[in-house]
Design a protein around this motif. Structure first.
Motif, PDB file in Angstrom:
ATOM      1  N   HIS A 165      15.194  10.505  -1.442  1.00 30.17           N
ATOM      2  CA  HIS A 165      14.504  10.990  -0.247  1.00 30.17           C
ATOM      3  C   HIS A 165      13.544  12.110  -0.643  1.00 30.17           C
ATOM      4  O   HIS A 165      13.835  12.908  -1.548  1.00 30.17           O
ATOM      5  CB  HIS A 165      15.505  11.514   0.786  1.00 30.17           C
ATOM      6  CG  HIS A 165      16.376  10.437   1.358  1.00 30.17           C
ATOM      7  ND1 HIS A 165      16.075   9.783   2.524  1.00 30.17           N
ATOM      8  CD2 HIS A 165      17.538   9.893   0.917  1.00 30.17           C
ATOM      9  CE1 HIS A 165      17.019   8.891   2.783  1.00 30.17           C
ATOM     10  NE2 HIS A 165      17.915   8.941   1.821  1.00 30.17           N
ATOM     11  N   PRO A 213       9.303  13.984   0.592  1.00 28.75           N
ATOM     12  CA  PRO A 213       7.991  13.822   1.243  1.00 28.75           C
ATOM     13  C   PRO A 213       7.128  12.812   0.507  1.00 28.75           C
ATOM     14  O   PRO A 213       7.479  12.300  -0.572  1.00 28.75           O
ATOM     15  CB  PRO A 213       7.395  15.238   1.198  1.00 28.75           C
ATOM     16  CG  PRO A 213       8.547  16.143   0.910  1.00 28.75           C
ATOM     17  CD  PRO A 213       9.526  15.354   0.108  1.00 28.75           C
ATOM     18  N   SER A 214       5.999  12.518   1.048  1.00 26.99           N
ATOM     19  CA  SER A 214       5.074  11.556   0.460  1.00 26.99           C
ATOM     20  C   SER A 214       4.425  12.140  -0.794  1.00 26.99           C
ATOM     21  O   SER A 214       4.055  13.310  -0.832  1.00 26.99           O
ATOM     22  CB  SER A 214       3.992  11.170   1.482  1.00 26.99           C
ATOM     23  OG  SER A 214       3.047  10.305   0.910  1.00 26.99           O
ATOM     24  N   LYS A 239       8.819   9.159  -5.572  1.00 24.79           N
ATOM     25  CA  LYS A 239       9.946   8.254  -5.291  1.00 24.79           C
ATOM     26  C   LYS A 239       9.601   6.815  -5.682  1.00 24.79           C
ATOM     27  O   LYS A 239      10.355   6.161  -6.413  1.00 24.79           O
ATOM     28  CB  LYS A 239      10.301   8.317  -3.797  1.00 24.79           C
ATOM     29  CG  LYS A 239      10.659   9.685  -3.283  1.00 24.79           C
ATOM     30  CD  LYS A 239      11.098   9.630  -1.842  1.00 24.79           C
ATOM     31  CE  LYS A 239      10.067   8.982  -0.935  1.00 24.79           C
ATOM     32  NZ  LYS A 239       8.787   9.736  -0.897  1.00 24.79           N
ATOM     33  N   GLU A 260      10.468   1.933   1.299  1.00 22.03           N
ATOM     34  CA  GLU A 260      10.123   2.122   2.707  1.00 22.03           C
ATOM     35  C   GLU A 260      11.312   1.789   3.618  1.00 22.03           C
ATOM     36  O   GLU A 260      11.178   1.105   4.638  1.00 22.03           O
ATOM     37  CB  GLU A 260       8.920   1.244   3.081  1.00 22.03           C
ATOM     38  CG  GLU A 260       7.685   1.484   2.232  1.00 22.03           C
ATOM     39  CD  GLU A 260       7.033   2.832   2.495  1.00 22.03           C
ATOM     40  OE1 GLU A 260       7.421   3.515   3.458  1.00 22.03           O
ATOM     41  OE2 GLU A 260       6.121   3.208   1.724  1.00 22.03           O
ATOM     42  N   GLY A 293      11.459   8.102   3.154  1.00 22.35           N
ATOM     43  CA  GLY A 293      10.870   9.397   3.490  1.00 22.35           C
ATOM     44  C   GLY A 293      11.622  10.118   4.577  1.00 22.35           C
ATOM     45  O   GLY A 293      11.168  11.183   5.039  1.00 22.35           O
ATOM     46  N   ALA A 302      12.201  14.220   5.136  1.00 27.61           N
ATOM     47  CA  ALA A 302      11.130  14.926   4.434  1.00 27.61           C
ATOM     48  C   ALA A 302      10.906  16.305   5.016  1.00 27.61           C
ATOM     49  O   ALA A 302      10.650  17.274   4.273  1.00 27.61           O
ATOM     50  CB  ALA A 302       9.840  14.104   4.488  1.00 27.61           C
TER      51      ALA A 302
END
Length: 423
Positions: A191, A193-194, A198, A265, A299, A302
Motif C-alpha cells: 500500500h 500513494p501513487s 508499488k 489496482e 492505493g 494512501a
C-alpha cells in the motif's frame, strides 16, 4: 667308664697275634661309637639353655643353645646378648594381586557400571540430530531454488527510497519459501500513494519468478482496470479470476513449485472479486491453494501513509552536503513503522475482511533525492547520458511537501517517464 661310655680297649702290642674275628668286630664297634656320638649331639642340640650342665666327657661336643622366639633360626657370628638387644625386624605385608579367571566376567563396582539405557539415549540423540541436519539442508535447497538473494539485490538496485519495504518483502518471502508444505498461502499487501514504486516492485517480482521457475504459466499478473473494466460484469470477472487462479495453482502443484499471483489496482476491484480472493485464502480449500504467493497492489490507505510521513518527518535522517544522502530505513524508525502497519491494517479491515489475513507493507513518500535517482535511471534506460545537473533540474519541476527541512514528492516518480520522453 665316665659319662656312661665304655673305656676304649687297649690296643694290642705290636707283633702279637690277633684273635680270630677281630678284623670284623673292630669296624662294627667304630660304627656303633659314631652312631652313639651323633645321637648324643642331636639330643644336646634340642635341649634348652642351662639344662644338662654336666660335662659328658672328653668326647662330648659343646652344647648349642636352642633358639628362642626372638632369635633367628640361622647361623650368625653375633652372640646371644647382641641378638636379644636388636629390635625385631618387621615383616612387610605384601599386597596380594587379585587375578580374575579367564572365563569369568569382570564386573565394575556398582557406582561405575554403565546402564544400557544410556547407550540407547545416545543413539536416539544421534538419530534426532541427523534428522534435524537433514531437514535444515532440505530447507536450504528449497529456498535456493528461488534465488532470494538475487531478488533482494535487484529490488535494492531498481527501487529507490523504499529500503524498509524491500527488506520486509524479502524477509516474508524467505520465511514462506523455506518449506514447500504450508497451511495457508502468503498474502502480501503493498500500500502507498501513487508513484512510490508499488507497481514497479510487482513487475520485478513477476520477472524474477518467471526466470527462476522456468515456466511463465506459474506467474499470474492481473490488473483490475484491464481485465475487468466493466463493474457490472463483476460475476463474470469473478468466475474468470477463479478459473485462472485454479489453473495456476494446479500446474504448480504438479511441478511442486510455488506460484506467484500479482494483482494490481486492487482498490478498484468490485466487492465480488474481493470476496473471491478472500475465499481462495480459506483453509477449507484444497491443499493446492495453500501453496501460493499473492501480491496485492493497492492505493488504499494512501492518505494515512502521507499523514504519517509528514508528521514523523523529523525522524528522517538528514541529507548529506554535496548531494549525498544517508541510507535510511524509511521516514521513521522501526517502532514507528510497526505503528503504521498496525494502524493501516485496522483501517483496511473495516473496508473488507480480506485485509485481516494480509501482511501489510507500506510504501512511504519519496524525497527529492529519490526522484533525482529515478530521473537518472530512466535517462540511462532511454539512452541519454545520466547527467546529475540535468536530473536535478528535471526533478525541480515537480511538486513537493516541504516539512522539517525535507522535500517529499507529491506524485513520486509517476511523471518521470513522461518527462524524460519529452527530451
Amino acid at each position: 667308664m665316665d659319662g656312661g661310655q665304655p673305656s676304649p680297649e687297649p690296643a694290642p702290642a705290636p707283633g702279637a697275634p690277633r684273635a680270630p674275628g677281630s678284623s670284623v668286630i673292630a669296624p662294627v664297634r667304630a660304627v656303633l661309637r659314631l652312631r652313639r656320638r651323633v645321637c648324643l649331639l642331636r639330643k644336646r642340640r634340642f635341649l634348652l639353655p642351662g639344662a644338662g650342665s654336666a660335662s659328658a666327657g672328653p668326647d662330648s661336643a659343646p652344647r648349642t643353645p636352642r633358639a628362642g622366639p626372638d632369635q633367628p633360626q640361622f647361623f650368625t657370628f653375633d652372640g646371644a646378648a647382641e641378638l636379644s638387644s636388636r629390635a625385631p625386624r618387621k615383616r612387610r605385608r605384601r599386597s596380594r594381586v587379585v587375578l580374575y579367571p579367564e572365563k569369568s566376567r569382570k564386573y565394575l563396582p556398582r557406582g561405575e557400571r554403565h546402564s544400557r539405557a544410556q547407550r540407547c539415549l545416545l543413539l536416539l540423540v544421534a538419530i534426532v540430530g541427523f534428522q534435524v541436519l537433514n531437514a535444515i539442508e532440505n530447507l536450504d535447497d528449497n529456498a535456493l531454488r528461488y534465488d532470494l538473494d538475487g531478488l533482494e539485490k535487484a529490488l535494492q538496485r531498481a527501487v529507490f527510497g523504499q529500503e524498509a519495504a524491500v527488506g520486509r518483502i524479502v524477509q516474508l518471502l524467505r520465511d514462506y519459501l523455506a518449506t514447500h508444505v504450508h497451511s495457508r498461502p502468503l498474502l502480501l499487501a503493498l500500500h502507498g500513494p501513487s508513484g512510490v514504486g508499488k507497481s514497479h516492485v510487482g513487475r520485478l517480482l513477476a520477472r524474477h519468478f518467471r526466470a527462476v521457475l522456468d515456466d511463465s504459466a506459474l506467474v499470474l499478473q492481473y490488473d483490475a482496470r484491464h481485465h475487468c473494466p466493466d463493474p457490472h460484469a463483476a460475476q463474470a470477472c469473478r468466475e474468470e479470476l477463479a478459473r485462472r487462479v485454479g489453473d495456476v495453482v494446479a500446474r504448480a502443484e504438479a511441478e511442486e513449485k510455488t506460484p506467484l499471483l500479482v494483482l494490481d489496482e486492487v482498490d478498484f476491484m468490485p466487492p465480488a472479486l474481493l470476496d473471491e480472493l478472500h475465499g481462495l485464502l480459506q483453509p477449507q480449500r484444497s491443499h493446492q491453494f495453500h501453496n501460493a504467493i499473492y501480491v496485492l497492489l493497492s492505493g488504499a490507505g494512501a492518505g494515512e501513509i502521507t499523514r504519517f510521513v509528514l508528521q514523523n518527518a523529523s525522524r528522517a535522517l538528514p541529507v548529506r552536503p554535496g548531494g549525498g544522502r544517508v541510507s535510511r530505513a524509511g521516514a521513521a524508525g522501526a517502532q514507528a513503522q510497526e505503528e503504521l502497519r498496525a494502524g493501516l491494517r485496522a483501517l483496511l479491515a473495516r473496508e473488507h475482511p480480506l485485509w485481516k489475513a494480509a501482511a501489510v507493507v507500506p510504501f512511504l513518500l519519496l524525497d527529492k533525492w529519490d526522484v533525482v535517482n529515478c530521473f537518472r535511471d530512466e535517462m540511462a534506460g532511454e539512452g541519454f547520458f545520466p547527467e546529475q545537473a540535468l536530473a536535478e533540474r528535471l526533478a525541480a519541476q515537480l511538486s513537493y511537501y516541504r516539512v522539517a527541512g525535507h522535500e517529499f514528492a507529491v506524485t513520486g516518480c509517476k511523471q518521470v517517464v513522461a518527462t524524460v520522453n519529452l527530451l
